[in-house]
Design an enzyme around this catalytic site. Structure first.
Site, PDB file in Angstrom:
ATOM      1  N   VAL A  22      15.586  13.173  30.860  1.00 45.47           N
ATOM      2  CA  VAL A  22      15.140  13.233  32.251  1.00 45.47           C
ATOM      3  C   VAL A  22      16.288  12.961  33.219  1.00 45.47           C
ATOM      4  CG1 VAL A  22      13.657  12.157  33.983  1.00 45.47           C
ATOM      5  CG2 VAL A  22      12.765  12.614  31.694  1.00 45.47           C
ATOM      6  N   CYS A 265       5.688  11.154  26.252  1.00 51.61           N
ATOM      7  CA  CYS A 265       4.819  11.237  27.436  1.00 51.61           C
ATOM      8  C   CYS A 265       3.342  11.277  27.062  1.00 51.61           C
ATOM      9  CB  CYS A 265       5.180  12.473  28.266  1.00 51.61           C
ATOM     10  SG  CYS A 265       6.773  12.340  29.108  1.00 51.61           S
ATOM     11  N   ARG A 336      11.501  11.500  19.316  1.00 56.13           N
ATOM     12  CA  ARG A 336      10.782  10.277  19.648  1.00 56.13           C
ATOM     13  C   ARG A 336       9.273  10.455  19.509  1.00 56.13           C
ATOM     14  NH1 ARG A 336      12.920   8.978  25.520  1.00 56.13           N
ATOM     15  NH2 ARG A 336      12.927  11.261  25.561  1.00 56.13           N
TER      16      ARG A 336
END
Length: 460
Positions: A22, A265, A336
């Site tokens: 990000v 997320c 992840r």
């Protein structure tokens, strides 16, 4: 002249704290317009960026080579900036409670180097209240400065979708917020420098925090519904993909699909919301139910694989299974919280030897996080089942003939002659195709063609 004007005139700099999937693209985007300091605590990552290498594959090596971002792991360099953007991960612990360690650590680092007149904007996904109730006190303590007087704070939730080349920072409306109208105005103008489609001004920091956390919770619930439908339709011997294609012809049908829901997320954010809700005395029903379905899908895929192998008269204990794709999503190196690992662990519980092929995955992270060392294509031979877990573009070039060869002792690429034979209908490879178990999780291959060629084919 306010802070925004000084930034635009190159009299002040901005900093990016956290240069992952990000933060790095944000830093690169801003660097095209203003002076940017890119900070990360991982010296190895900084050295890669300085060498013109993009380990995230988000913008590419060429862009990194040409960017003007001033990459550093020296935290004292943060004192040179007056506008700070914090973009560090917010994972969950094993008990699925929020782990605010990274954002707290980033706040301490930034606090030690915060100067008067600064604005700090957090992008990390958190439950409502974290920015003002957790991060601000840390900034005050470490800096000795007073919130609202010496420095101000905003929140602008990240919406970057790793691996997505269409929906980028520049093309996604950016939600922004600030502690007061003046801060909100400056934060909005700064982000408008790089967000072509504009910004949305949320009425408060908590509203912006809540908006972010429900975006992925909503998606999680919709995918959970698709996964539940897949479980039901598989019991009915109905192809879920065919059902969704038929239902999708209605104008208001939401086109979600079943799959393994991992990543940093969708598989994490809902737990932040339910955690805060429980603190307030409310226990989630829909959100946690959806999470449970999605969390259990790795085990479901593994069990379905074993069932298909039994139907193919395979000896389970000691069997070999090849899994193609281990990242949390296609065409992205990020591993992840990947749910493919759940499939691997479950298969190993049955005494099955699992080999993983993934040319996209970050090999160092894969080993560090899960102790998995991926194989090459030519190492896949004489397997009892093949699972295509992640639909990387590299895998979409494979044919069913290529897959068939993986069940041969010669393997996939070692023997090019065998590969040609496998793709030639006139000569049959000496392998019992009825025993070729193909688990095509996301439907890369054509179901009817696979069944016609004798594969025991299964997909969500």
């Amino acid at each position: 002249m306010n802070l925004y004007e000084r930034i635009v005139n190159h009299e002040e700099k901005i900093s990016l704290v956290g240069l992952g999937y990000v933060g790095m693209p944000i830093a690169v985007a801003f660097a095209k317009k203003i002076n940017v300091i890119g900070f990360d605590i991982h010296k190895e990552k900084i050295e890669l960026y300085k060498s013109g290498i993009d380990p995230t594959k988000e913008v590419g090596d060429e862009v990194i080579k040409n960017t003007t971002v001033d990459f550093t792991s020296n935290e004292s360099r943060l004192r040179e900036a007056k506008f700070h953007i914090v973009a560090v991960p917010t994972p969950v612990r094993e008990d699925r409670t929020p782990d605010l360690t990274p954002v707290k650590s980033a706040s301490r680092t930034l606090g030690r180097n915060l100067t008067k007149g600064s604005i700090v904007v957090f992008e990390s996904t958190v439950y409502p209240g974290v920015t003002e109730e957790v991060c601000v006190p840390i900034l005050e303590k470490e800096s000795g400065l007073t919130y609202g007087k010496d420095f101000k704070v905003g929140y602008s939730p990240e919406r970057i979708n790793p691996g997505d080349k269409e929906h980028r920072l520049e093309t996604i409306i950016k939600v922004v917020s600030g502690m007061d109208e003046e801060t909100l105005d400056i934060v909005a103008k700064v982000y408008e420098l790089v967000v072509d489609v504009g910004v949305y001004k949320a009425e408060s920091i908590k509203v912006a925090e809540a908006a972010k956390v429900i975006e992925n919770a909503q998606r999680d619930i919709n995918i959970a519904f698709m996964n539940e439908l897949s479980i039901i339709f598989n019991k009915m011997d109905i192809d879920t993909k065919a059902v969704l294609e038929a239902a999708g012809t209605k104008w208001n049908f939401l086109k979600f699909h079943p799959g393994l829901v991992g990543g940093h997320c969708i598989g994490v954010d809902p737990y932040y919301l339910t955690y805060k809700a429980e603190q307030m005395g409310y226990y989630s029903q829909i959100i946690l139910s959806g999470r449970k379905i999605n969390d259990d899908m790795g085990k479901y895929v593994a069990e379905s694989t074993v069932k298909q192998m039994i139907k193919a008269n395979k000896q389970i204990n000691g069997a070999k299974v090849a899994i193609f794709g281990v990242t949390f999503k296609e065409n992205c190196p990020d591993v992840r919280n990947t749910k493919v690992v759940d499939v691997i662990k479950e298969l190993e519980e049955y005494g099955i030897e699992v080999k993983v092929v993934d040319p996209v995955a970050d090999k160092e992270d894969l080993w560090y996080e899960y102790r998995i060392n991926p194989c090459t294509f030519d190492e896949i031979k004489e397997v009892d089942a093949v699972i295509f877990a992640v639909p990387h573009d590299e895998f979409k070039t494979l044919t069913l003939g290529d897959v068939k060869v993986m069940f041969e002792p010669t393997g996939y690429i070692n023997d090019e002659v065998m590969k040609e034979i496998a793709a030639t209908s006139e000569i049959e490879v000496q392998v019992n195709r009825e025993n070729c178990v193909l688990m095509d999780i996301k439907g890369i291959f054509d179901r009817k063609e696979a069944e016609q060629k004798g594969f025991k084919y299964w997909r969500l």
